[in-house]
Design a protein around this motif. Structure first.
Motif, PDB file in Angstrom:
ATOM      1  N   LEU A 204       0.831  -1.199   0.000  1.00 47.87           N
ATOM      2  CA  LEU A 204       0.000   0.000   0.000  1.00 47.87           C
ATOM      3  C   LEU A 204       0.869   1.253   0.000  1.00 47.87           C
ATOM      4  O   LEU A 204       0.615   2.204  -0.745  1.00 47.87           O
ATOM      5  CB  LEU A 204      -0.941   0.000   1.207  1.00 47.87           C
ATOM      6  N   GLN A 205       1.909   1.258   0.820  1.00 44.57           N
ATOM      7  CA  GLN A 205       2.836   2.391   0.880  1.00 44.57           C
ATOM      8  C   GLN A 205       3.491   2.619  -0.480  1.00 44.57           C
ATOM      9  O   GLN A 205       3.579   3.750  -0.958  1.00 44.57           O
ATOM     10  CB  GLN A 205       3.899   2.166   1.953  1.00 44.57           C
ATOM     11  N   ALA A 206       3.950   1.560  -1.101  1.00 44.27           N
ATOM     12  CA  ALA A 206       4.618   1.682  -2.404  1.00 44.27           C
ATOM     13  C   ALA A 206       3.653   2.206  -3.466  1.00 44.27           C
ATOM     14  O   ALA A 206       4.014   3.081  -4.266  1.00 44.27           O
ATOM     15  CB  ALA A 206       5.193   0.336  -2.822  1.00 44.27           C
ATOM     16  N   ILE A 207       2.424   1.705  -3.465  1.00 40.89           N
ATOM     17  CA  ILE A 207       1.430   2.150  -4.443  1.00 40.89           C
ATOM     18  C   ILE A 207       1.106   3.631  -4.236  1.00 40.89           C
ATOM     19  O   ILE A 207       1.058   4.400  -5.195  1.00 40.89           O
ATOM     20  CB  ILE A 207       0.164   1.275  -4.355  1.00 40.89           C
ATOM     21  N   LEU A 208       0.881   4.027  -2.982  1.00 39.16           N
ATOM     22  CA  LEU A 208       0.602   5.436  -2.690  1.00 39.16           C
ATOM     23  C   LEU A 208       1.759   6.331  -3.135  1.00 39.16           C
ATOM     24  O   LEU A 208       1.549   7.410  -3.708  1.00 39.16           O
ATOM     25  CB  LEU A 208       0.352   5.639  -1.200  1.00 39.16           C
ATOM     26  N   MET A 209       2.981   5.900  -2.888  1.00 39.71           N
ATOM     27  CA  MET A 209       4.140   6.693  -3.247  1.00 39.71           C
ATOM     28  C   MET A 209       4.255   6.842  -4.765  1.00 39.71           C
ATOM     29  O   MET A 209       4.468   7.948  -5.270  1.00 39.71           O
ATOM     30  CB  MET A 209       5.418   6.079  -2.678  1.00 39.71           C
ATOM     31  N   VAL A 210       4.092   5.765  -5.498  1.00 46.17           N
ATOM     32  CA  VAL A 210       4.209   5.813  -6.955  1.00 46.17           C
ATOM     33  C   VAL A 210       3.111   6.700  -7.552  1.00 46.17           C
ATOM     34  O   VAL A 210       3.381   7.554  -8.405  1.00 46.17           O
ATOM     35  CB  VAL A 210       4.162   4.388  -7.554  1.00 46.17           C
TER      36      VAL A 210
ATOM     37  N   VAL B  29       8.279  15.065   0.735  1.00 47.51           N
ATOM     38  CA  VAL B  29       7.210  14.678   1.664  1.00 47.51           C
ATOM     39  C   VAL B  29       6.635  13.329   1.262  1.00 47.51           C
ATOM     40  O   VAL B  29       6.461  12.440   2.100  1.00 47.51           O
ATOM     41  CB  VAL B  29       6.099  15.762   1.705  1.00 47.51           C
ATOM     42  N   ILE B  30       6.354  13.151  -0.017  1.00 48.17           N
ATOM     43  CA  ILE B  30       5.771  11.892  -0.503  1.00 48.17           C
ATOM     44  C   ILE B  30       6.691  10.716  -0.206  1.00 48.17           C
ATOM     45  O   ILE B  30       6.251   9.663   0.244  1.00 48.17           O
ATOM     46  CB  ILE B  30       5.461  11.988  -2.014  1.00 48.17           C
TER      47      ILE B  30
ATOM     48  N   SER C  84       3.408   6.617   4.814  1.00 48.23           N
ATOM     49  CA  SER C  84       2.079   6.645   4.200  1.00 48.23           C
ATOM     50  C   SER C  84       1.429   8.010   4.306  1.00 48.23           C
ATOM     51  O   SER C  84       0.610   8.375   3.470  1.00 48.23           O
ATOM     52  CB  SER C  84       1.165   5.608   4.858  1.00 48.23           C
ATOM     53  N   ALA C  85       1.758   8.764   5.316  1.00 43.11           N
ATOM     54  CA  ALA C  85       1.144  10.077   5.504  1.00 43.11           C
ATOM     55  C   ALA C  85       1.596  11.075   4.443  1.00 43.11           C
ATOM     56  O   ALA C  85       0.862  12.013   4.128  1.00 43.11           O
ATOM     57  CB  ALA C  85       1.461  10.608   6.894  1.00 43.11           C
ATOM     58  N   GLY C  86       2.779  10.901   3.866  1.00 41.83           N
ATOM     59  CA  GLY C  86       3.290  11.836   2.857  1.00 41.83           C
ATOM     60  C   GLY C  86       2.428  11.903   1.615  1.00 41.83           C
ATOM     61  O   GLY C  86       1.974  12.992   1.232  1.00 41.83           O
TER      62      GLY C  86
ATOM     63  N   PHE D 194      -2.053  14.578  -1.488  1.00 46.37           N
ATOM     64  CA  PHE D 194      -3.359  14.543  -2.141  1.00 46.37           C
ATOM     65  C   PHE D 194      -4.362  15.461  -1.457  1.00 46.37           C
ATOM     66  O   PHE D 194      -5.214  16.056  -2.104  1.00 46.37           O
ATOM     67  CB  PHE D 194      -3.901  13.120  -2.211  1.00 46.37           C
ATOM     68  N   ILE D 195      -4.272  15.622  -0.146  1.00 47.38           N
ATOM     69  CA  ILE D 195      -5.223  16.470   0.575  1.00 47.38           C
ATOM     70  C   ILE D 195      -4.814  17.941   0.549  1.00 47.38           C
ATOM     71  O   ILE D 195      -5.635  18.811   0.283  1.00 47.38           O
ATOM     72  CB  ILE D 195      -5.374  15.979   2.040  1.00 47.38           C
TER      73      ILE D 195
END
Length: 70
Positions: free
Chosen positions: A19-25, A50-51, A56-58, A63-64
Motif C-alpha cells: 500500500l505504501q509503495a502504491i501510494l508513493m508511486v 514529503v511523498i 504513508s502520511a506523505g 493529495f489532501i
C-alpha cells in the motif's frame, strides 16, 4: 514456533508495504505530471520529499493539502 511467528508477521506487514509503495508511486506520478501552478507553494521538490520520506502520511498529505483545486 519462532519461524511461524515471523512468517505470520510478514503476511501482516506485506500488504502495508505494498500500500505504501502504491501510494508513493501514484503520488509521485501525479506530482510530476501536474503543472507547478496547481501545486501549493509551487515547489514540486518539497512535495516529492514529503511523498517519499513521510511514509504513508506523505502521499496522503500531498493529495489532501498539496494539490490546488481547479
Amino acid at each position: 514456533f519462532e519461524k511461524g511467528v515471523a512468517c505470520m508477521d510478514m503476511k501482516m506487514i506485506l500488504p502495508l508495504i505494498l500500500l505504501q509503495a502504491i501510494l508513493m508511486v501514484i503520488g509521485l506520478f501525479d506530482l510530476l505530471k501536474r503543472d507547478p501552478s496547481r501545486i501549493r507553494g509551487e515547489v514540486k521538490w518539497v512535495w516529492a520529499l514529503v511523498i517519499v520520506f513521510v511514509a504513508s502520511a506523505g502521499p496522503i498529505a500531498y493529495f489532501i493539502f498539496g494539490r490546488k483545486q481547479s
